[in-house]
Scaffold this active site. Structure first.
Site, PDB file in Angstrom:
ATOM      1  N   LYS A  87      20.765   8.983  12.443  1.00  0.00           N
ATOM      2  CA  LYS A  87      21.503   7.699  11.892  1.00  0.00           C
ATOM      3  C   LYS A  87      21.764   6.734  12.948  1.00  0.00           C
ATOM      4  O   LYS A  87      21.948   5.474  12.551  1.00  0.00           O
ATOM      5  CB  LYS A  87      22.700   8.178  10.996  1.00  0.00           C
ATOM      6  CG  LYS A  87      22.417   8.880   9.859  1.00  0.00           C
ATOM      7  CD  LYS A  87      23.504   9.847   9.211  1.00  0.00           C
ATOM      8  CE  LYS A  87      23.076  10.726   8.103  1.00  0.00           C
ATOM      9  NZ  LYS A  87      24.039  11.871   7.756  1.00  0.00           N
ATOM     10  N   TYR A 131      31.541  13.414  11.027  1.00  0.00           N
ATOM     11  CA  TYR A 131      31.812  14.058   9.945  1.00  0.00           C
ATOM     12  C   TYR A 131      33.307  13.869   9.675  1.00  0.00           C
ATOM     13  O   TYR A 131      33.783  12.917  10.046  1.00  0.00           O
ATOM     14  CB  TYR A 131      31.291  15.375   9.617  1.00  0.00           C
ATOM     15  CG  TYR A 131      29.876  15.644   9.678  1.00  0.00           C
ATOM     16  CD1 TYR A 131      28.860  14.729   9.339  1.00  0.00           C
ATOM     17  CD2 TYR A 131      29.360  16.656  10.519  1.00  0.00           C
ATOM     18  CE1 TYR A 131      27.743  14.861   9.577  1.00  0.00           C
ATOM     19  CE2 TYR A 131      28.065  16.711  10.792  1.00  0.00           C
ATOM     20  CZ  TYR A 131      27.114  16.031  10.243  1.00  0.00           C
ATOM     21  OH  TYR A 131      25.846  15.992  10.479  1.00  0.00           O
ATOM     22  N   SER A 141      21.289  14.263  11.812  1.00  0.00           N
ATOM     23  CA  SER A 141      22.040  13.126  11.562  1.00  0.00           C
ATOM     24  C   SER A 141      22.258  12.339  12.591  1.00  0.00           C
ATOM     25  O   SER A 141      22.457  11.273  12.673  1.00  0.00           O
ATOM     26  CB  SER A 141      23.607  13.439  11.006  1.00  0.00           C
ATOM     27  OG  SER A 141      23.567  13.995   9.642  1.00  0.00           O
ATOM     28  N   TYR A 164      14.554   8.809   4.429  1.00  0.00           N
ATOM     29  CA  TYR A 164      16.011   9.352   4.885  1.00  0.00           C
ATOM     30  C   TYR A 164      15.233  10.975   5.238  1.00  0.00           C
ATOM     31  O   TYR A 164      15.773  11.424   6.442  1.00  0.00           O
ATOM     32  CB  TYR A 164      16.891   9.366   3.873  1.00  0.00           C
ATOM     33  CG  TYR A 164      17.908  10.158   4.287  1.00  0.00           C
ATOM     34  CD1 TYR A 164      18.937   9.634   5.200  1.00  0.00           C
ATOM     35  CD2 TYR A 164      18.359  11.414   3.907  1.00  0.00           C
ATOM     36  CE1 TYR A 164      20.096  10.372   5.540  1.00  0.00           C
ATOM     37  CE2 TYR A 164      19.334  12.064   4.173  1.00  0.00           C
ATOM     38  CZ  TYR A 164      20.187  11.523   5.166  1.00  0.00           C
ATOM     39  OH  TYR A 164      21.331  12.285   5.273  1.00  0.00           O
ATOM     40  N   VAL A 197      23.420  18.201  11.975  1.00  0.00           N
ATOM     41  CA  VAL A 197      23.750  19.771  11.746  1.00  0.00           C
ATOM     42  C   VAL A 197      22.452  20.716  12.322  1.00  0.00           C
ATOM     43  O   VAL A 197      22.510  22.028  12.301  1.00  0.00           O
ATOM     44  CB  VAL A 197      23.578  20.146  10.245  1.00  0.00           C
ATOM     45  CG1 VAL A 197      24.678  19.650   9.292  1.00  0.00           C
ATOM     46  CG2 VAL A 197      22.310  19.511   9.523  1.00  0.00           C
TER      47      VAL A 197
END
Lengths: 303, 303, 303, 303
Positions: B67, B239, B64, B187, B257
């Site tokens: 992102k 998160y 992530s 993605y 992660v």
């Protein structure tokens, strides 16, 4: 930087917009009858410089801005132990939602949503006379006596069904130690405190000064805790618009439905803006624009 | 400040804790077999000073953390128009939740939850070959060729039922313009990019430098947009622990992660820490401790 | 009782209301272009008496009414083991909600919400060629060949993003054993079956006859299972209006967005009504009124 | 049918299981100290035949079974107007959930969840002295004076934080017309009514007799309303196990956390079973088994 010039410019730019959008809070008569055509702004720098413009000396109902000060009192006394049954995460749902509270077994997500502030009020009840100590703190911080508007406090009580629901739900989950009625009395009264922009800009001055009293320089909070209160304001201080405030303004802020917003530029200054008409997220419409203008003109931002 | 000394101290303090807590991500084999006994840290200051310690040159799956870069590509091209169907608020619920998405009619709360990043990937598909452009951006930013781990990408695809659900739900609401399979291909591949702490500390360097390329100094993002990406990282980047990170660390961060976390000290430096074992919120356990030590030792914080 | 007279009266009373309210389902072209000005009703008693009125011989898309028959096939084969990963409770939320599915870890609340019917389709895939067996069952039950409308099936597939989301979410939770695409192929095709009121009144005849074939008298389901399917229809068969149907009509019913509703009077008769315009709950507006008139005129009710 | 024999058999089969599973309700002392080793069952047919076995003459706290009778009083007086701000749908979530209430703007889903019963109590307050009229109704229905257990009522009041939350939330939404405290006084008292299985089987006798008084034959409810109360019991009467009760038992039932369950076989009989140990859904564990045995032995079911 000539902050007085900046505030004068902001006042001049926004004053023509007064009364053109937003809605004054209507859930109690004393708020509903406040004229929306008011705008005030005031700041106080770390080194004691002040600036103000517009209705900066008009007192207003600070409402949820009081949550910064009740948190300060509680964390002064309890330190990190305050967080035993109160969270520190943004809520991701409207500020008064019971859904989150039920899903997370009565633990409010943070001390700035209503449920969290009621839990903080519960700790103040355990520690002493919360209402009196909050007024004493505010009076000390701005060097002038601060009062509660008794009519507003009574109205908050008379119409506070949702807050009563939140408090009872938390009581059922064991989040509150004291009697629901006593806790809500502190909470309803803190919401009804009246202050001016100038008083709030001074009173919240410890947040930009590593926790030191804005006038006396003595410690109100430790530097670490003062920075942590700022962090909570940035992530949780403006209801469900905290992400938007961080994105557009980039400063720790705490707003209230009376139309006030306190903002902190760490190591620089504390700012208070007030205009009663609210946007749909419950934040002052012109207050928000004033803060956007302020960061655009000064380049101040934590990011 | 002697940052090399600071990183050496952090490495020395944390290395004994390796393997003593947390859990490596297990949902795909390639992540599950990564040894948890690894810890790396690297930083790069605005003026080009670097420091690193531990396994800072070991490549890992950035997951992530990617992102941040896909958002950068999309907002470079689209500016504020990117936000037409993507929010900017903290989610207040686990990062992969469909509940929020359904309740809010298919609009993801922010670009860093999975749904939001899938929506960003959709915009990259509209703009061109998202996968290739992302690799090109990363390679340019750190001056070295960056690659995708094909096994991880395939595993992400094979097990990505929940992301497929999110994408289809958004497609049903009209949030995605392109074919679900094409969007998910971008993605799943971006999650499978491999980089080292040193590479990430360099690549994300534009975020502490008002948007300027960390090596060349040319604009990657405008100063305003760079600061806004930082704001999003602080409020939404870790998160459902964003409030906790803001409270304890006080820096814009984005975690993955795979165990990596990128952190930004605006106007000072960009930092990357990596250790594969995760805490229950999905953030690197030692990475988080390393960041807490870093701010304690250096006094750096946005608050 | 002269059921033909009752149906004629209902047809006479409702026909003037055709086209005066409700909305034909619009999510696929083949349904959107069905004329709303149609109304049919047919019944078949336990002892083989039939009655019909209006457009009772016009075929329509049975949509979710098919869920009764796919459930019948699955429970025939699996008995109570069918319930291992499918619930039997009313959903309390719109029929296509993902919220419930996520909150309850991928276990659909009942076999009549979309998620539950997709899980039933998964079991049919495990058991054999679900699509063919469903057509075979329906053809046997009404003594005439039954077909799928290929255009509708294709449209269901092309626009079925939400159902694809539901299926992927369940697959991620382990609720489905088979490939998502294969399962959805059965599901999209069963929704596209075309039948008339007369055919459905006959086909569902085993539900009022303790599970015996409406024509041959041979067992389709055991008496206990037939009664249990009726119970599920009453508590879960009409989306989020099940309570209202029980309250006003008091019969086990299963509706579809094609405008059909099958109702059962245990030990007496099975009834099918059809009119394409739907009320806001997704149930046929005139179909519902027809059932209310039927129970008012006949006094038949399970309560 | 020899119902006395059936009840004797059920009592003989279940008595050995007493104390082997389930949990007595523990939220108030008076319920927590009830011995779980008790089981009673009683029925009364439409034509006045009675049968009973076990502890059928032992009084117990009827708790939520009272909701049938408060609904009866309110719907007697208000007819369909009762439904202006109360729903008729199964709740699909635990019986005391605030989530549903907030999501649906303060309208309780049905009159048998706590929120709904509190709203019904509000209407009784508007109509007169709810507490006295409820006792009068029950006394008339079973021909014996019925009383409230004052200790239980006080405990309900002292621990009823969640119900107080529900009431305040509804008051905030405008669902209640009267003062929260007055409404809750009726509600807490109705929960504390004590009756025996024999008394309840007689008192609820109007539900199987088209609304006629079980002893006098005079109308308590119109036939249509009596059947509608049965429909509500079937879809909403046993908390979040209503689907399961319909599936396995197939009769309108209303349960309470005191361990009582009233069941209706329309046009045949009314049944009451009691055993204090509850299953995880809050329904009497042995009561449920007794009802399953009863329908298996008699073949009685609405389906």
């Amino acid at each position: 930087m000539d902050f007085q010039l900046v505030l004068d410019q902001i006042n001049a730019e926004l004053r023509p917009l007064l009364g053109q959008g937003g809605q004054v809070a209507r859930y109690i008569p004393a708020l509903a009858r406040v004229s929306p055509a008011q705008f005030g702004i005031a700041l106080r720098t770390c080194d004691g410089q002040t600036a103000q413009a517009g209705d900066s000396a008009v007192p207003f109902s600070i409402q949820s801005v009081s949550k910064v000060f009740s948190l300060t009192l509680a964390i002064q006394a309890l330190g990190e132990a305050l967080w035993a049954r109160i969270g520190r995460e943004p809520s991701g749902s409207p500020f008064n939602s019971l859904v989150q509270l039920e899903t997370e077994r009565g633990i409010p997500r943070n001390p700035f949503i209503n449920a969290g502030a009621i839990a903080v009020a519960d700790r103040l009840v355990t520690l002493g006379d919360g209402k009196a100590e909050l007024l004493a703190l505010l009076s000390r911080l701005c060097g002038e006596p601060i009062h509660i508007d008794a009519e507003v406090a009574q109205s908050e009580h008379d119409t506070g069904f949702r807050n009563t629901a939140l408090a009872n739900l938390m009581k059922g989950f064991g989040t509150l130690d004291n009697d629901v009625t006593t806790v809500l009395d502190v909470y309803f009264n803190q919401c009804a405190i009246r202050m001016t922009c100038e008083q709030l800009a001074c009173a919240a001055g410890y947040l930009c000064r590593d926790g030191r009293h804005p006038l006396a320089g003595t410690p109100v909070l430790s530097p670490a805790l003062a920075r942590r209160v700022n962090a909570l304001m940035l992530t949780c201080g403006t209801y469900d618009a905290a992400g938007e405030f961080a994105y557009r303004i980039g400063l720790p802020c705490k707003s209230g439905v009376g139309g006030g917003i306190v903002a902190v530029v760490p190591d620089h200054l504390t700012l208070c803006v007030w205009s009663p008409a609210l946007d749909p997220t419950g934040n002052s419409l012109l207050g928000r624009q004033a803060l956007e203008l302020f960061v655009a003109k000064t380049g101040l931002s934590v990011f």
